[in-house]
Design a protein around this motif. Structure first.
Motif, PDB file in Angstrom:
ATOM      1  N   ILE A   6       0.860  -1.184   0.000  1.00 20.42           N
ATOM      2  CA  ILE A   6       0.000   0.000   0.000  1.00 20.42           C
ATOM      3  C   ILE A   6       0.894   1.231   0.000  1.00 20.42           C
ATOM      4  O   ILE A   6       1.560   1.525   0.993  1.00 20.42           O
ATOM      5  CB  ILE A   6      -0.955  -0.011   1.204  1.00 20.42           C
ATOM      6  N   THR A  31      -3.576   5.208  -3.449  1.00 18.99           N
ATOM      7  CA  THR A  31      -4.814   5.993  -3.510  1.00 18.99           C
ATOM      8  C   THR A  31      -4.783   6.964  -4.687  1.00 18.99           C
ATOM      9  O   THR A  31      -5.825   7.407  -5.143  1.00 18.99           O
ATOM     10  CB  THR A  31      -5.067   6.772  -2.204  1.00 18.99           C
ATOM     11  N   ILE A  74      -9.851   0.918  -4.059  1.00 19.09           N
ATOM     12  CA  ILE A  74      -9.968   0.199  -2.788  1.00 19.09           C
ATOM     13  C   ILE A  74     -10.895  -1.000  -2.947  1.00 19.09           C
ATOM     14  O   ILE A  74     -10.717  -2.028  -2.282  1.00 19.09           O
ATOM     15  CB  ILE A  74     -10.408   1.148  -1.648  1.00 19.09           C
ATOM     16  N   GLU A  90       2.547  -1.747   4.485  1.00 16.28           N
ATOM     17  CA  GLU A  90       2.094  -0.363   4.401  1.00 16.28           C
ATOM     18  C   GLU A  90       3.296   0.539   4.167  1.00 16.28           C
ATOM     19  O   GLU A  90       4.294   0.452   4.875  1.00 16.28           O
ATOM     20  CB  GLU A  90       1.367  -0.004   5.713  1.00 16.28           C
ATOM     21  N   ILE A  92       2.916   4.208   3.404  1.00 17.73           N
ATOM     22  CA  ILE A  92       2.368   5.553   3.222  1.00 17.73           C
ATOM     23  C   ILE A  92       3.215   6.551   4.012  1.00 17.73           C
ATOM     24  O   ILE A  92       4.069   6.149   4.796  1.00 17.73           O
ATOM     25  CB  ILE A  92       0.867   5.615   3.612  1.00 17.73           C
ATOM     26  N   LYS A  99      -1.906   6.930   9.101  1.00 13.90           N
ATOM     27  CA  LYS A  99      -1.669   5.527   9.431  1.00 13.90           C
ATOM     28  C   LYS A  99      -2.794   4.970  10.305  1.00 13.90           C
ATOM     29  O   LYS A  99      -3.244   3.842  10.091  1.00 13.90           O
ATOM     30  CB  LYS A  99      -0.308   5.349  10.103  1.00 13.90           C
ATOM     31  N   LYS A 101      -5.914   5.847  10.333  1.00  4.64           N
ATOM     32  CA  LYS A 101      -7.080   5.643   9.459  1.00  4.64           C
ATOM     33  C   LYS A 101      -6.888   4.393   8.602  1.00  4.64           C
ATOM     34  O   LYS A 101      -7.798   3.566   8.503  1.00  4.64           O
ATOM     35  CB  LYS A 101      -7.292   6.876   8.577  1.00  4.64           C
ATOM     36  N   LEU A 102      -5.716   4.243   8.003  1.00  2.00           N
ATOM     37  CA  LEU A 102      -5.462   3.083   7.154  1.00  2.00           C
ATOM     38  C   LEU A 102      -5.509   1.785   7.954  1.00  2.00           C
ATOM     39  O   LEU A 102      -6.160   0.818   7.549  1.00  2.00           O
ATOM     40  CB  LEU A 102      -4.110   3.210   6.443  1.00  2.00           C
ATOM     41  N   GLN A 105      -8.978   0.731   8.734  1.00  2.00           N
ATOM     42  CA  GLN A 105      -9.617   0.136   7.555  1.00  2.00           C
ATOM     43  C   GLN A 105      -9.113  -1.283   7.331  1.00  2.00           C
ATOM     44  O   GLN A 105      -9.907  -2.193   7.068  1.00  2.00           O
ATOM     45  CB  GLN A 105      -9.341   0.974   6.305  1.00  2.00           C
ATOM     46  N   LEU A 106      -7.807  -1.477   7.430  1.00  2.00           N
ATOM     47  CA  LEU A 106      -7.238  -2.798   7.222  1.00  2.00           C
ATOM     48  C   LEU A 106      -7.754  -3.791   8.258  1.00  2.00           C
ATOM     49  O   LEU A 106      -8.003  -4.961   7.942  1.00  2.00           O
ATOM     50  CB  LEU A 106      -5.708  -2.737   7.261  1.00  2.00           C
ATOM     51  N   SER A 118       4.160  -2.333   8.807  1.00  2.93           N
ATOM     52  CA  SER A 118       4.337  -0.920   8.481  1.00  2.93           C
ATOM     53  C   SER A 118       5.800  -0.668   8.150  1.00  2.93           C
ATOM     54  O   SER A 118       6.696  -1.236   8.774  1.00  2.93           O
ATOM     55  CB  SER A 118       3.939  -0.049   9.669  1.00  2.93           C
TER      56      SER A 118
END
Length: 141
Positions: A6, A31, A74, A90, A92, A99, A101-102, A105-106, A118
């Protein structure tokens, strides 16, 4: 093994090369879908450089590149997770709120058997995994 990356910046591209070179199926998501074609071009360049130094372990750059697929929504990424994924990497920006927020979601869409890693280099993982139900499967790598 199936790996989702990601973030298609420098770190995400490097992880893509590492996993694809190890013969894993790689799904590269960003994204900003417009970044993905350039990421594939850069990955191809990296593979050519590795090949010049015989670092592809008897594989060709095109063989390795074939293992990297881009994912531009997504919804498609969620479908890949539903089909089975072993590892999420990850990559990002170093932003705690992004992080958090991601990872939230994950936590909801990644199979319980998958590791979520990460690429954080300066943020403690406790800062962005604290509210996850399955934070025990999160690592920094």
């Amino acid at each position: 093994m199936r790996v989702a990356i990601i973030g298609s910046g420098l770190i995400g591209r490097c992880w893509s090369v590492i996993y694809a070179r190890a013969k894993f199926d790689v799904f590269l998501f960003d994204t900003f879908a417009s970044m993905l074609p350039a990421a594939l071009t850069e990955i191809s360049t990296q593979l050519e450089q590795l090949n010049r130094f015989n670092l592809l372990f008897n594989q060709t750059p095109s063989d390795v590149l074939k293992r990297v697929q881009t994912v531009d929504t997504i919804e498609k990424l969620t479908q890949i997770f539903q089909e089975g994924i072993d590892h999420i990497q990850e990559c990002i920006p170093e932003d705690t709120e992004l992080k958090k927020k991601l990872f939230a979601q994950l936590d909801e869409i990644v199979p319980a058997t998958a590791i979520i890693a990460s690429s954080s280099s300066c943020l403690a993982p406790s800062l962005f995994t604290e509210n996850m139900k399955t934070r025990n499967r999160c690592i920094v790598a």
